[in-house]
Design a protein around this motif. Structure first.
Motif, mmCIF file in Angstrom:
data_model
loop_
_atom_site.group_PDB
_atom_site.id
_atom_site.type_symbol
_atom_site.label_atom_id
_atom_site.label_comp_id
_atom_site.label_asym_id
_atom_site.label_seq_id
_atom_site.Cartn_x
_atom_site.Cartn_y
_atom_site.Cartn_z
ATOM 1 N N GLU A 4 -0.685 -10.748 1.161
ATOM 2 C CA GLU A 4 -1.724 -9.563 1.243
ATOM 3 C C GLU A 4 -3.069 -10.258 0.403
ATOM 4 O O GLU A 4 -2.883 -11.164 -0.326
ATOM 5 C CB GLU A 4 -1.594 -8.247 0.308
ATOM 6 N N GLY A 5 -4.138 -9.827 0.833
ATOM 7 C CA GLY A 5 -5.595 -10.110 0.189
ATOM 8 C C GLY A 5 -6.527 -9.453 0.544
ATOM 9 O O GLY A 5 -6.574 -8.621 1.412
ATOM 10 N N LEU A 44 3.509 -7.213 7.041
ATOM 11 C CA LEU A 44 4.540 -6.160 6.830
ATOM 12 C C LEU A 44 5.785 -6.762 7.690
ATOM 13 O O LEU A 44 5.766 -7.174 8.623
ATOM 14 C CB LEU A 44 4.031 -4.853 7.451
ATOM 15 N N SER A 45 6.862 -6.998 6.989
ATOM 16 C CA SER A 45 8.075 -7.331 7.547
ATOM 17 C C SER A 45 8.922 -6.469 7.943
ATOM 18 O O SER A 45 9.546 -5.449 7.422
ATOM 19 C CB SER A 45 8.797 -8.141 6.422
ATOM 20 N N ALA A 48 3.742 -0.318 12.670
ATOM 21 C CA ALA A 48 3.926 -1.395 11.612
ATOM 22 C C ALA A 48 3.651 -1.137 10.211
ATOM 23 O O ALA A 48 4.066 -1.697 9.263
ATOM 24 C CB ALA A 48 3.204 -2.700 12.069
ATOM 25 N N LEU A 49 2.788 0.205 9.915
ATOM 26 C CA LEU A 49 2.423 0.267 8.646
ATOM 27 C C LEU A 49 3.406 0.862 7.754
ATOM 28 O O LEU A 49 3.618 0.765 6.533
ATOM 29 C CB LEU A 49 1.301 1.192 8.702
ATOM 30 N N ASN A 64 6.212 4.055 -0.423
ATOM 31 C CA ASN A 64 5.550 3.095 -0.795
ATOM 32 C C ASN A 64 4.155 3.222 -0.667
ATOM 33 O O ASN A 64 3.719 3.727 0.385
ATOM 34 C CB ASN A 64 6.064 1.419 -0.144
ATOM 35 N N GLU A 65 3.401 2.278 -1.172
ATOM 36 C CA GLU A 65 1.812 2.228 -1.159
ATOM 37 C C GLU A 65 1.334 1.142 -0.238
ATOM 38 O O GLU A 65 1.785 -0.181 -0.640
ATOM 39 C CB GLU A 65 1.066 2.007 -2.442
ATOM 40 N N HIS A 66 0.352 1.438 0.644
ATOM 41 C CA HIS A 66 -0.208 0.503 1.566
ATOM 42 C C HIS A 66 -1.715 0.712 1.222
ATOM 43 O O HIS A 66 -2.159 1.895 1.757
ATOM 44 C CB HIS A 66 0.270 0.276 2.719
ATOM 45 N N PHE A 67 -2.625 -0.464 0.881
ATOM 46 C CA PHE A 67 -4.176 -0.185 0.943
ATOM 47 C C PHE A 67 -4.498 1.213 0.128
ATOM 48 O O PHE A 67 -5.250 1.895 0.287
ATOM 49 C CB PHE A 67 -4.563 0.000 2.210
ATOM 50 N N GLY A 68 -3.690 1.265 -0.972
ATOM 51 C CA GLY A 68 -3.819 2.296 -2.222
ATOM 52 C C GLY A 68 -3.624 3.762 -1.401
ATOM 53 O O GLY A 68 -3.964 4.717 -2.188
#
Length: 296
Positions: free
Chosen positions: A55-56, A154-155, A168-169, A259-263
Motif C-alpha cells: 500500500e502507498g 488485497l490478497s 476485491a475490496l 477491517n479498514e481500507h482507505f480509512g
C-alpha cells in the motif's frame, strides 16, 4: 467499485507506436511524489514510476503529458491478487486509465469534477502487476492541480476471476462466518464493536451499502471511525459492505467486526451478540478460544 466508464480516448495514439519511456524511478518504493514542471518542455517521453509495496500513494503536481505507473507489489502470490486505488477528493489535472491486453480503459476522468471519488479494483493475473496511465489534461494556465491517489494490494482469491472485479475490496464475503472465523475475527479485526443498526443505505452506482451503527461499546478500533457525538453523547459510526450482500436493517444487538481500507470500515463477521456469546463461552470452556475477549 471497478467500472469501465469510457474508451481509451486521449491515450489511444500511445498504443499505435512503441512508447518512449523515461527511465524508471527507484524500485521498491511505496509512494511517489513528482511534478510535471520538472520535465523537459520538448520531451515526449512518458515517465515511469514503479510502486512495489502492498500500500502507498502517488501525488503528481502540475500534471504534464503522461505518467505510467506500474503497481507490482513484491509479495508472494501477487499474481493472484487485486490492486485497488482511491483518488483523492481534490483529484485534478489528469485522467486515469488501466492497461489490459494492450488496451486502455478509462477509470477516473477529470470531467467528473466534484463527484465523490470511488474505489476501483483490478485483478492482477501476472507478476508484472497492474499498469496505470495518467494522462494530463490540457491547461490554459499554470494554476496548481494535483492528481493523487492511494493504492492497496488485497490478497483475495475470488478477485482473480475477472479483469474488473467488483468484489476485491472486502476481505470477508457475504456468506455468514463459521464459528472459527468468528473467533479469529475478534482477535485480528481492525475494529470490534457492539451495537445496533440505525439505518442501511445503498449506493447502486458504486456497488456498496453503508450500515450506520449505534455503538454501545467499542472493544477495539484502529482509527477513530466510531466517535461520540458532542450533543447526544451517543457513539456512532458507518460500516461499508458490498451491495450484493443485500444487508437489511434488523433489530437487536450485533457484534460488528471488520477491517479498514482507505480509512473506511468494511464489514467482516457480524453475528447477533447473543449468538457470539454462546460461541465464545463454549470455545473458552474447551480452551479453544484463540484470544481472550472481555465479555462484560
Amino acid at each position: 467499485m471497478a467500472t469501465v466508464r469510457g474508451s481509451p480516448g486521449l491515450l489511444a495514439p500511445l498504443l499505435l507506436a512503441p512508447l518512449l519511456l523515461a527511465p524508471a524511478g527507484i524500485a521498491d518504493r511505496c509512494s511517489w511524489r513528482g511534478s510535471g514542471l520538472s520535465w523537459e518542455p520538448l520531451s515526449r517521453a512518458v515517465e515511469q514510476v514503479h510502486l512495489r509495496c502492498t500500500e502507498g500513494s502517488l501525488e503528481w503536481m502540475y500534471p504534464a503529458r503522461a505518467l505510467r505507473v506500474l503497481l507490482e507489489p513484491n509479495v508472494a502470490g501477487a499474481q493472484h491478487s487485486a490492486v485497488c486505488i482511491k483518488p483523492a477528493s481534490d483529484f485534478q489535472g489528469a485522467s486515469i486509465y488501466v492497461e489490459r491486453a494492450g488496451q486502455l480503459h478509462l477509470v477516473v476522468s477529470e470531467a467528473e469534477g466534484a463527484r465523490p471519488r470511488h474505489v476501483s479494483c483490478f485483478s492482477s493475473h501476472t507478476p508484472q502487476g497492474v499498469a496505470l496511465f495518467l494522462q494530463a489534461s490540457p491547461q490554459r494556465d499554470i494554476s496548481r492541480r494535483t492528481a493523487s491517489f492511494q493504492y492497496k494490494l488485497l490478497s483475495n482469491q475470488s478477485a482473480a476471476g475477472s479483469d474488473f472485479t467488483k468484489m476485491a475490496l472486502v476481505e470477508a464475503m457475504c456468506r455468514p462466518c463459521d464459528n472459527m472465523e468468528l473467533l479469529m475475527a475478534i482477535c485480528s479485526s481492525d475494529f470490534v464493536v457492539k451495537g445496533s443498526i440505525r439505518n442501511v443505505s445503498h449506493d447502486s452506482e458504486n456497488h456498496m451499502s453503508q450500515v450506520d451503527v449505534s455503538v454501545q461499546r467499542v472493544y477495539r478500533q484502529k482509527n477513530r471511525i466510531f466517535q461520540q457525538e458532542e450533543g447526544s453523547g451517543e457513539w456512532r459510526g458507518p460500516i461499508r459492505t458490498l451491495l450484493q450482500c443485500k444487508v437489511k436493517k434488523g433489530g437487536g444487538d450485533f457484534l460488528f467486526t471488520g477491517n479498514e481500507h482507505f480509512g473506511e470500515a468494511w464489514l467482516g463477521c457480524a453475528p447477533r451478540f447473543k449468538d457470539f456469546m454462546l460461541v465464545y463461552q463454549a470455545a473458552r470452556e474447551r480452551g479453544a478460544n484463540p484470544c481472550e475477549f472481555e465479555l462484560n
